[in-house]
Design a protein around this motif. Sequence first.
Motif, PDB file in Angstrom:
ATOM      1  N   ALA A 372      24.992  31.500  53.091  1.00 27.32           N
ATOM      2  CA  ALA A 372      25.009  30.748  54.354  1.00 27.32           C
ATOM      3  C   ALA A 372      26.174  29.766  54.410  1.00 27.32           C
ATOM      4  O   ALA A 372      26.596  29.355  55.492  1.00 27.32           O
ATOM      5  CB  ALA A 372      23.686  29.994  54.519  1.00 27.32           C
ATOM      6  N   ARG A 373      26.685  29.391  53.229  1.00 23.73           N
ATOM      7  CA  ARG A 373      27.779  28.411  53.202  1.00 23.73           C
ATOM      8  C   ARG A 373      29.134  29.051  52.908  1.00 23.73           C
ATOM      9  O   ARG A 373      30.110  28.335  52.685  1.00 23.73           O
ATOM     10  CB  ARG A 373      27.460  27.318  52.161  1.00 23.73           C
ATOM     11  N   GLN A 374      29.187  30.370  52.850  1.00 21.03           N
ATOM     12  CA  GLN A 374      30.462  31.024  52.543  1.00 21.03           C
ATOM     13  C   GLN A 374      31.295  31.273  53.797  1.00 21.03           C
ATOM     14  O   GLN A 374      32.385  30.750  53.931  1.00 21.03           O
ATOM     15  CB  GLN A 374      30.220  32.349  51.794  1.00 21.03           C
ATOM     16  N   LYS A 375      30.779  32.061  54.707  1.00 21.59           N
ATOM     17  CA  LYS A 375      31.548  32.329  55.921  1.00 21.59           C
ATOM     18  C   LYS A 375      31.544  31.082  56.798  1.00 21.59           C
ATOM     19  O   LYS A 375      30.490  30.512  57.052  1.00 21.59           O
ATOM     20  CB  LYS A 375      30.911  33.482  56.698  1.00 21.59           C
ATOM     21  N   PRO A 376      32.715  30.689  57.286  1.00 21.67           N
ATOM     22  CA  PRO A 376      32.748  29.481  58.115  1.00 21.67           C
ATOM     23  C   PRO A 376      32.028  29.688  59.442  1.00 21.67           C
ATOM     24  O   PRO A 376      31.984  30.799  59.978  1.00 21.67           O
ATOM     25  CB  PRO A 376      34.246  29.243  58.331  1.00 21.67           C
ATOM     26  N   LEU A 377      31.463  28.597  59.959  1.00 23.76           N
ATOM     27  CA  LEU A 377      30.886  28.627  61.303  1.00 23.76           C
ATOM     28  C   LEU A 377      32.027  28.557  62.316  1.00 23.76           C
ATOM     29  O   LEU A 377      33.100  28.022  62.036  1.00 23.76           O
ATOM     30  CB  LEU A 377      29.921  27.459  61.483  1.00 23.76           C
ATOM     31  N   ILE A 378      31.761  29.085  63.504  1.00 20.78           N
ATOM     32  CA  ILE A 378      32.840  29.314  64.471  1.00 20.78           C
ATOM     33  C   ILE A 378      32.839  28.234  65.552  1.00 20.78           C
ATOM     34  O   ILE A 378      31.889  28.128  66.336  1.00 20.78           O
ATOM     35  CB  ILE A 378      32.670  30.710  65.098  1.00 20.78           C
ATOM     36  N   TYR A 379      33.879  27.441  65.548  1.00 20.36           N
ATOM     37  CA  TYR A 379      34.057  26.361  66.535  1.00 20.36           C
ATOM     38  C   TYR A 379      35.322  26.662  67.341  1.00 20.36           C
ATOM     39  O   TYR A 379      36.292  25.916  67.300  1.00 20.36           O
ATOM     40  CB  TYR A 379      34.207  25.017  65.823  1.00 20.36           C
ATOM     41  N   GLN A 380      35.322  27.775  68.068  1.00 23.78           N
ATOM     42  CA  GLN A 380      36.580  28.228  68.671  1.00 23.78           C
ATOM     43  C   GLN A 380      36.592  28.222  70.199  1.00 23.78           C
ATOM     44  O   GLN A 380      37.550  28.713  70.806  1.00 23.78           O
ATOM     45  CB  GLN A 380      36.917  29.638  68.155  1.00 23.78           C
ATOM     46  N   GLN A 381      35.543  27.689  70.832  1.00 28.44           N
ATOM     47  CA  GLN A 381      35.540  27.734  72.301  1.00 28.44           C
ATOM     48  C   GLN A 381      36.720  26.938  72.860  1.00 28.44           C
ATOM     49  O   GLN A 381      36.962  25.811  72.440  1.00 28.44           O
ATOM     50  CB  GLN A 381      34.228  27.163  72.832  1.00 28.44           C
ATOM     51  N   MET A 382      37.436  27.563  73.786  1.00 30.50           N
ATOM     52  CA  MET A 382      38.583  26.946  74.478  1.00 30.50           C
ATOM     53  C   MET A 382      39.685  26.525  73.500  1.00 30.50           C
ATOM     54  O   MET A 382      40.417  25.568  73.742  1.00 30.50           O
ATOM     55  CB  MET A 382      38.126  25.752  75.327  1.00 30.50           C
ATOM     56  N   ILE A 383      39.794  27.249  72.395  1.00 31.13           N
ATOM     57  CA  ILE A 383      40.825  26.893  71.417  1.00 31.13           C
ATOM     58  C   ILE A 383      42.202  27.259  71.976  1.00 31.13           C
ATOM     59  O   ILE A 383      42.357  28.266  72.676  1.00 31.13           O
ATOM     60  CB  ILE A 383      40.558  27.589  70.052  1.00 31.13           C
ATOM     61  N   GLY A 384      43.160  26.400  71.719  1.00 31.92           N
ATOM     62  CA  GLY A 384      44.515  26.630  72.210  1.00 31.92           C
ATOM     63  C   GLY A 384      44.701  26.316  73.688  1.00 31.92           C
ATOM     64  O   GLY A 384      45.745  26.609  74.266  1.00 31.92           O
ATOM     65  N   GLN A 385      43.689  25.737  74.317  1.00 34.21           N
ATOM     66  CA  GLN A 385      43.750  25.465  75.763  1.00 34.21           C
ATOM     67  C   GLN A 385      43.963  23.990  76.082  1.00 34.21           C
ATOM     68  O   GLN A 385      43.905  23.584  77.234  1.00 34.21           O
ATOM     69  CB  GLN A 385      42.440  25.910  76.426  1.00 34.21           C
ATOM     70  N   ALA A 386      44.173  23.181  75.042  1.00 32.32           N
ATOM     71  CA  ALA A 386      44.235  21.733  75.289  1.00 32.32           C
ATOM     72  C   ALA A 386      45.462  21.360  76.103  1.00 32.32           C
ATOM     73  O   ALA A 386      46.514  21.983  75.988  1.00 32.32           O
ATOM     74  CB  ALA A 386      44.241  21.003  73.953  1.00 32.32           C
ATOM     75  N   ARG A 387      45.292  20.351  76.941  1.00 25.95           N
ATOM     76  CA  ARG A 387      46.406  19.763  77.702  1.00 25.95           C
ATOM     77  C   ARG A 387      46.322  18.258  77.534  1.00 25.95           C
ATOM     78  O   ARG A 387      45.244  17.729  77.249  1.00 25.95           O
ATOM     79  CB  ARG A 387      46.311  20.054  79.210  1.00 25.95           C
ATOM     80  N   TYR A 388      47.424  17.578  77.745  1.00 25.69           N
ATOM     81  CA  TYR A 388      47.405  16.122  77.686  1.00 25.69           C
ATOM     82  C   TYR A 388      47.620  15.552  79.086  1.00 25.69           C
ATOM     83  O   TYR A 388      48.460  16.031  79.853  1.00 25.69           O
ATOM     84  CB  TYR A 388      48.500  15.600  76.744  1.00 25.69           C
ATOM     85  N   ASP A 389      46.845  14.514  79.376  1.00 27.55           N
ATOM     86  CA  ASP A 389      47.019  13.752  80.617  1.00 27.55           C
ATOM     87  C   ASP A 389      47.075  14.666  81.840  1.00 27.55           C
ATOM     88  O   ASP A 389      47.895  14.471  82.740  1.00 27.55           O
ATOM     89  CB  ASP A 389      48.287  12.882  80.531  1.00 27.55           C
ATOM     90  N   ALA A 390      46.195  15.671  81.849  1.00 26.87           N
ATOM     91  CA  ALA A 390      46.171  16.607  82.974  1.00 26.87           C
ATOM     92  C   ALA A 390      45.008  16.276  83.910  1.00 26.87           C
ATOM     93  O   ALA A 390      44.022  15.662  83.494  1.00 26.87           O
ATOM     94  CB  ALA A 390      46.019  18.037  82.452  1.00 26.87           C
ATOM     95  N   ASP A 391      45.104  16.687  85.135  1.00 27.38           N
ATOM     96  CA  ASP A 391      44.041  16.487  86.137  1.00 27.38           C
ATOM     97  C   ASP A 391      43.602  15.027  86.234  1.00 27.38           C
ATOM     98  O   ASP A 391      42.424  14.748  86.506  1.00 27.38           O
ATOM     99  CB  ASP A 391      42.815  17.367  85.805  1.00 27.38           C
ATOM    100  N   GLY A 392      44.534  14.117  85.987  1.00 28.81           N
ATOM    101  CA  GLY A 392      44.195  12.696  86.083  1.00 28.81           C
ATOM    102  C   GLY A 392      43.322  12.200  84.950  1.00 28.81           C
ATOM    103  O   GLY A 392      42.742  11.112  85.036  1.00 28.81           O
ATOM    104  N   LEU A 393      43.194  12.991  83.883  1.00 29.51           N
ATOM    105  CA  LEU A 393      42.329  12.625  82.759  1.00 29.51           C
ATOM    106  C   LEU A 393      43.199  12.192  81.572  1.00 29.51           C
ATOM    107  O   LEU A 393      43.986  12.987  81.069  1.00 29.51           O
ATOM    108  CB  LEU A 393      41.468  13.824  82.342  1.00 29.51           C
ATOM    109  N   PRO A 394      43.040  10.951  81.114  1.00 24.84           N
ATOM    110  CA  PRO A 394      43.882  10.483  80.011  1.00 24.84           C
ATOM    111  C   PRO A 394      43.572  11.215  78.705  1.00 24.84           C
ATOM    112  O   PRO A 394      42.426  11.559  78.434  1.00 24.84           O
ATOM    113  CB  PRO A 394      43.546   8.992  79.901  1.00 24.84           C
TER     114      PRO A 394
END
Lengths: 457, 191
Positions: A372-394
């Motif tokens: 249970a601790r060998q294969k990593p858990l998957i935290y990949q939702q919206m990966i590579g989609q980050a933006r900075y200071d977009a849509d008026g959001l700091p």
Amino acid sequence: MDISEFIDPEKGLIRGEIFHNKEIYDQELEQVFARSWCFLAHDSMIPDSGDFIQNYIGEDPVLVVRQKDGSVKAFLNQCRHRGMRICRAERGNTSNFMCSFHGWNYGLDGEVIHIPHEKEIYDNLDPEVFRATQVRLANYKGFIFGTWDETVADFEEYMGDFAWYFDAYIDRFEGGMEVVGVHKWVLPANWKFNAEQPASDMYHGEVSHASAFQVMMPISEEDGAPPPWVMQQLGVLSEPAGFQFSAPNGHGTGWFKGGMPLMDETIMNWHQSTREEVSERLGEERFDLAGHANIFPNFMMLSNYTFRVTHPRGPDEMEIWAWSMAPKNASAEVKDAIRLDILRTFSPAGMFEQDDAVNWEEEQRIMRGHMARQKPLIYQQMIGQARYDADGLPGKTVDHVYAEEAARGMYQHYADLMSGKPWPELEKIKKAREQKERDEIAARASPAPKTAAGGGQ
Amino acid sequence: MNKPTRVPHLFRRPEQLAPADVPMETAYQLEQFLYAEAELLDAWQFNDWLALMAPDVHYWAPVRENRLAREAEQEMYPPGTAAHFDENFKMLGQRVARLYTHMSWSESPASRTRHLISNVRAHVTDNPDEFRVQSSFHVYRTSSERHQDSVIGRRYDLLRRADNDYGFQIADRTVVFDMSMLLVKNLSSFY
């Protein structure tokens, strides 16, 4: 212990070892909890001189005390003599704290004011040695945070862009917030399983909490169907849209466009009636901006005004301390509706909370296994989609309410702290990391010509 | 909230400490009612259990805290403040309905409970059809593969004679858990 092999935020992969390992847990107490700003109290919990509450930084009990001059001080609830708990009540009012072991007596500020037979048995009392260990404090709009660390940035700088989002939960109204309820309970699971959820997980709601949505949805007595306002609220869930924010220091928040669905008519009507006031105070864009949030490491909140900490109690146990709050200037009817709504949803008997408990309990139990601790858990939702200071959001956001950007940010910061590097160095690393990410995003937006020096990308 | 209205400590009210004063036959009927109620809960007959609630029922469980000895009277939060349950009939009905959605994951798969009821004491009231009944409970629960826990406490009921199979309805119930911080993962049953 080097934990970097367990956490790969760039790929969104995290191994369960960090929820299970006792050595990692002990390291968290030192590197995470003792070096972070932790929530200790709200002004309304200790309004009068001599009012105190006990809270914790990690496993360390802290007394938070209103002083005679109206200021607040906090100190480790441990007698300097033999390490006994000085005050054994959770809350109350007092003029001093007497340790019930040998009778050492501490003032509201943690200074020793009386030691039995002092003159006969001590040469001199150096206050630096004898005073209870002091906590560095910050008060942000009534919310009191503390840290042992003298090198971590001031609280507002520590929050960074998250302060703008935090205000959408706690600074909506003139007069601020006050406490209207409290619950404390113990869960057999690692504290991070709870913390990552308000940081980054709106996604679980539609399945984990399906039963609560079903039965709490008001229905019209005439035809047994939900009235139009309920259908409108639930519409948010059927086509989920929104944003998630991730801060360099591990804070995270996410929210639905159109706001969290409300199921209580009193609260819904009141909420809508505050649109003008809130918009005037925070700007219209922040009216619907509250959903779920966590201030790293463990101060969580939801838009329904439930606030909590998860105190770590070993790798496989946490205490949840949850406070129900309400806008101080709201009507008695609204405050009571908020109090009832929280105790019926996010308390140990709450219809949402009960089901969260089972998820975390089972996750924890399974981490005992080797595989249970060998294969990593998957935290990949919206990966590579980050933006900075977009849509008026700091700061850094992604354009979906179901995302794991904030979880990746939380565990990146967790790994930074667990590396043991000092805060000034971490700040440099974080700045460089952010600059690199901003440059990469800019490069993707306008790719350099292939003929340019260095062959472009 | 730091200064709750002082209410007489629930455990120390003279009327509750007074000797029981209902006739033996009434005491027997009241006890049998509480045992039947417990059996319905353990048998997952929650709709039948709900039917034992009076339409005006108030089902309330205050939060408790560790306080200084001189503030012991304030260890329970008064009505209108911190509570684990604060329900009317409709609210209880939602909780019951949730258990039948098959998506109330805390109880799906269902836990196994045993409601043990003891120390029943009853007092008459001004209304000949209503009785104040105190009882202690020990709710033992197992769930999943190996989870087990116990919730123990005392209940202060107002029971009203009613034309139903069990002879009474619960018009008012205060549940006092014998824990301040709850040492259980959740309160997914009724008490």
